[in-house]
Design a protein around this motif. Structure first.
Motif, PDB file in Angstrom:
ATOM      1  N   ASN A   1      -0.042  -2.007  -5.018  1.00  0.00           N
ATOM      2  CA  ASN A   1      -1.314  -2.350  -5.666  1.00  0.00           C
ATOM      3  C   ASN A   1      -2.498  -1.634  -5.029  1.00  0.00           C
ATOM      4  N   ALA A   2      -2.224  -0.592  -4.253  1.00  0.00           N
ATOM      5  CA  ALA A   2      -3.247   0.343  -3.759  1.00  0.00           C
ATOM      6  C   ALA A   2      -2.515   1.560  -3.193  1.00  0.00           C
ATOM      7  N   ILE A   3      -3.195   2.695  -3.203  1.00  0.00           N
ATOM      8  CA  ILE A   3      -2.630   3.927  -2.628  1.00  0.00           C
ATOM      9  C   ILE A   3      -3.614   4.456  -1.589  1.00  0.00           C
TER      10      ILE A   3
ATOM     11  N   ILE B   1       0.856  -1.197   0.000  1.00  0.00           N
ATOM     12  CA  ILE B   1       0.000   0.000   0.000  1.00  0.00           C
ATOM     13  C   ILE B   1       0.888   1.243   0.000  1.00  0.00           C
ATOM     14  N   GLY B   2       0.762   2.061  -1.033  1.00  0.00           N
ATOM     15  CA  GLY B   2       1.526   3.295  -1.090  1.00  0.00           C
ATOM     16  C   GLY B   2       0.838   4.407  -0.321  1.00  0.00           C
ATOM     17  N   VAL B   3       1.602   5.251   0.339  1.00  0.00           N
ATOM     18  CA  VAL B   3       1.030   6.396   1.049  1.00  0.00           C
ATOM     19  C   VAL B   3       1.884   7.629   0.748  1.00  0.00           C
TER      20      VAL B   3
ATOM     21  N   SER C   1       5.949   7.739  -8.722  1.00  0.00           N
ATOM     22  CA  SER C   1       7.025   6.909  -8.179  1.00  0.00           C
ATOM     23  C   SER C   1       6.501   5.611  -7.554  1.00  0.00           C
ATOM     24  N   LEU C   2       5.189   5.556  -7.290  1.00  0.00           N
ATOM     25  CA  LEU C   2       4.598   4.361  -6.687  1.00  0.00           C
ATOM     26  C   LEU C   2       4.166   3.330  -7.721  1.00  0.00           C
TER      27      LEU C   2
ATOM     28  N   LEU D   1       3.588  -1.132   3.977  1.00  0.00           N
ATOM     29  CA  LEU D   1       3.371   0.270   3.602  1.00  0.00           C
ATOM     30  C   LEU D   1       4.598   0.805   2.867  1.00  0.00           C
ATOM     31  N   VAL D   2       4.371   1.444   1.716  1.00  0.00           N
ATOM     32  CA  VAL D   2       5.442   2.080   0.941  1.00  0.00           C
ATOM     33  C   VAL D   2       5.245   3.590   1.054  1.00  0.00           C
TER      34      VAL D   2
END
Length: 331
Positions: free
Chosen positions: A221-223, A169-171, A215-216, A198-199
């Motif tokens: 596979n989700a933000i 999960i990108g944040v 960049s994500l 978490l990324v």
């Protein structure tokens, strides 16, 4: 005027203009028939739908309570340098109350005065931010409402991990916003508890948000976007990346969900601002002091799923989602 003095005068005028965009309006006019007209300074950190709605809710509550108010409404345009100037100006103008919309505005107001009552809203962690000692023990001149419902983020992360099956999960957030740091830590714990990673990508300005979203791509596979003022101010760029790359986007509040995110668990910021306005009415009426009013949570909470955004970002709508929340199909 001597040349040096003229240059100084122009510079000072420029500094005043940079202090923020503002407007003045009056809901009650001048004092009439002995009826008090209160002067309220509104310090809003940035212009985006949630904060705008909270301000409107605040003003509506005071109007409904029959409180006559002259507003000095200032917006810092998400510039940390502006918020303290706005607060200092309110103190110099001897306003009767300061309404601080978002954490930077509340912190600056408290730095500026320990005497003028301050009502805050849209603050995620008022204790961690040093605004109050505890929810039931606010400071001598400050109290307000928080936008961090204890169950809100958990509902959204559960949906991301259990229904979307996201493992990365990108944040995107501004590490300079204390409220965002608190939320990211919470999301990290919740995601890890569900076996997800978490990324994190940090930005300093809204201009960096699009590059951060790009960049994500290929890494998540989700933000998830918390209630971060810097990122939400440029949310359209994140939505654009999410739609084009088919990455489901989730957010921390309903106004951003309506703009093009798959889902959010939240409440209406208008209602939160309205709660804050009722607090202000108690203080301006002389019924209570700020120190006597506990910090309040949002009075309602719901998971809302944006069907159009879900389809745009590559998700198949499931009928069983009706059991988890409500569908949003546009206004």
């Amino acid at each position: 005027m001597k040349k040096g003095a003229k240059v100084l005068s122009v510079a000072l005028a420029g500094m005043i203009m940079l202090a923020g965009c503002g407007s003045k309006e009056s809901s009650g006019g001048a004092e009439k028939d002995g009826e008090k007209v209160f002067k309220v300074g509104i310090s809003q950190f940035a212009a985006h739908p949630s904060l705008d709605a909270a301000t409107e809710g605040f003003k509506k509550a005071l109007k409904d309570k029959g409180i006559n108010v002259e507003y000095d409404e200032q917006n810092a345009q998400a510039d940390m340098n502006n918020v303290q100037t706005i607060a200092d100006n309110f103190v110099g103008d001897k306003v009767d109350l300061i309404f601080a919309n978002a954490t930077p505005s509340a912190t600056s107001a408290l730095n500026a005065t320990k005497e003028i009552p301050i009502i805050f809203t849209s603050v995620t962690d008022p204790v961690g931010a040093g605004l109050v000692k505890a929810f039931d023990q606010p400071g001598e001149n400050i109290t307000g409402t928080t936008d961090n419902h204890p169950e809100g983020t958990a509902k959204t992360i559960n949906f991301i991990t259990e229904e979307v099956k996201a493992k990365e999960i990108g944040v995107i957030y501004n590490s300079g916003e204390q409220n965002s740091v608190v939320q990211v830590e919470e999301v990290k714990k919740l995601a890890e508890g569900k076996g997800a990673k978490l990324v994190e990508v940090s930005v300093s300005t809204s201009a960096e948000v699009k590059q951060a979203a790009e960049s994500l791509v290929g890494r998540v596979n989700a933000i998830y976007i918390p209630t971060d003022n810097t990122v939400v101010s440029a949310l359209e760029s994140v939505i654009s990346v999410a739609n084009s790359k088919k990455i489901p986007l989730f957010v921390g509040e309903l106004d951003s969900m309506k703009k093009g995110a798959v889902a959010a668990s939240g409440f209406e910021y208008f209602d939160l601002g309205y709660q804050s306005g009722l607090m202000a009415a108690e203080i301006l009426s002389g019924n209570k002091k700020a120190s006597e009013i506990p910090v309040e949570l949002p009075s309602s909470l719901a998971l809302i799923i944006n069907k159009q955004a879900a389809e745009a970002q590559g998700l198949e709508i499931k009928d069983e989602w009706k059991e988890l929340g409500e569908f949003y199909e546009g206004e």
